[in-house]
Design an enzyme around this catalytic site. Structure first.
Site, PDB file in Angstrom:
ATOM      1  N   SER A 155       0.865  -1.186   0.000  1.00 17.35           N
ATOM      2  CA  SER A 155       0.000   0.000   0.000  1.00 17.35           C
ATOM      3  C   SER A 155       0.894   1.226   0.000  1.00 17.35           C
ATOM      4  O   SER A 155       2.060   1.161   0.419  1.00 17.35           O
ATOM      5  CB  SER A 155      -0.888   0.011   1.253  1.00 17.35           C
ATOM      6  N   TYR A 168      -2.723  -0.821  10.077  1.00 23.02           N
ATOM      7  CA  TYR A 168      -2.644  -1.074   8.637  1.00 23.02           C
ATOM      8  C   TYR A 168      -1.292  -0.634   8.076  1.00 23.02           C
ATOM      9  O   TYR A 168      -0.648  -1.378   7.315  1.00 23.02           O
ATOM     10  CB  TYR A 168      -3.772  -0.339   7.925  1.00 23.02           C
TER      11      TYR A 168
END
Length: 263
Positions: A155, A168
């Protein structure tokens, strides 16, 4: 330096006819979009998901639309045994594993003082241990064939920070480093390992914040293209990194974020 000739393979490098791709989290979202991209290039597909009925339906759709062979296998990436069973299913059906796309992942948002430790551990187990488990499961087959393409879903938050995303961002930072380390480990076996770093895509993970003040701050004025990414816009990166066209690309991060991290 050797000069280029007209004998160069060109677009055929992107074909994946007779290759076998395992896609975790392949029943929906970016995973399904990438699976469809690979199927359109001729790859046979094994979709891994916890909702086997949905995954089976999506596999049938890939068969009808692209004329490839596709199956679904129920499995949870947090279990190494489950991932080894997935790898065995692919080998039983097709005799090999050419490609792994690690797309299974979760995101639990919240400030560090409000997030439950169990939530943090759940994100790490799924996003980090799950990626590691799937890689470990497919590598014996890839090493025997002396060929493989591993594509991990990291990401942009694996390279930059964002408030209320400690779980995350930590997990995706770990995936980035796992990708680099594994690329070095398997290079001598003819296997490449790269990561895609998506920015804000309109996936199920993000639907809960669409239209909120937080999302508007995140998108408008922050993303150069001023919009969410659409699912089909991940396919080009997945096809490239899964194909022979990426034979000299390993340990790399391919950012697909609408220009967010360029600012």
């Amino acid at each position: 330096m050797e000069e280029a000739t007209v004998d160069l393979p060109g677009i055929s490098q992107f074909r994946m006819d007779s290759q076998v791709a395992i896609v975790t989290g392949g029943g929906k979202g970016l995973g399904l979009a990438m699976a469809a991209g690979l199927a359109s290039a001729g790859a046979n597909i094994l979709l891994v998901g916890r909702d086997i009925e949905i995954a089976q339906l999506r596999a049938e759709e890939l068969i009808k639309k692209f004329g490839v062979d596709a199956i679904a296998v129920e499995g949870d990436v947090v279990s190494l045994n489950a991932m080894q069973a997935v790898a065995a299913a692919a080998i039983e059906r097709w005799g090999k594993i050419s490609i792994l796309i690690n797309s299974a992942g979760i995101n639990i948002r919240g400030s560090i003082d409000m997030m439950a430790p169990d939530d943090f551990e759940q994100v790490m187990r799924t996003n980090v241990s799950g990626t590691w488990n799937a890689c470990r499961a497919v590598l014996p087959s890839m090493k025997r064939a002396r060929y493989g393409r591993i594509v991990n879903m990291a990401s942009t938050l694996g390279t930059v920070g964002l408030a209320n995303r400690t779980a995350y961002a930590s997990s995706k930072g770990a995936v980035v480093q796992m990708t680099r380390a594994l690329a070095l480990e398997v290079a001598s076996h003819g296997i490449t390992c790269n990561a895609i770093c998506p920015g804000p895509f309109l996936t199920e993970i993000n639907r809960s914040i669409v239209g909120t003040e937080e999302a508007n701050r995140f998108i408008l004025g922050a993303v150069a293209l001023d919009r969410w990414g659409q699912l089909e816009e991940i396919q080009g990166a997945a096809i490239y990194l899964s194909s022979r066209a990426s034979s000299y690309t390993t340990g790399s991060l391919l950012t697909v974020d609408g220009g967010w991290t360029a600012r």
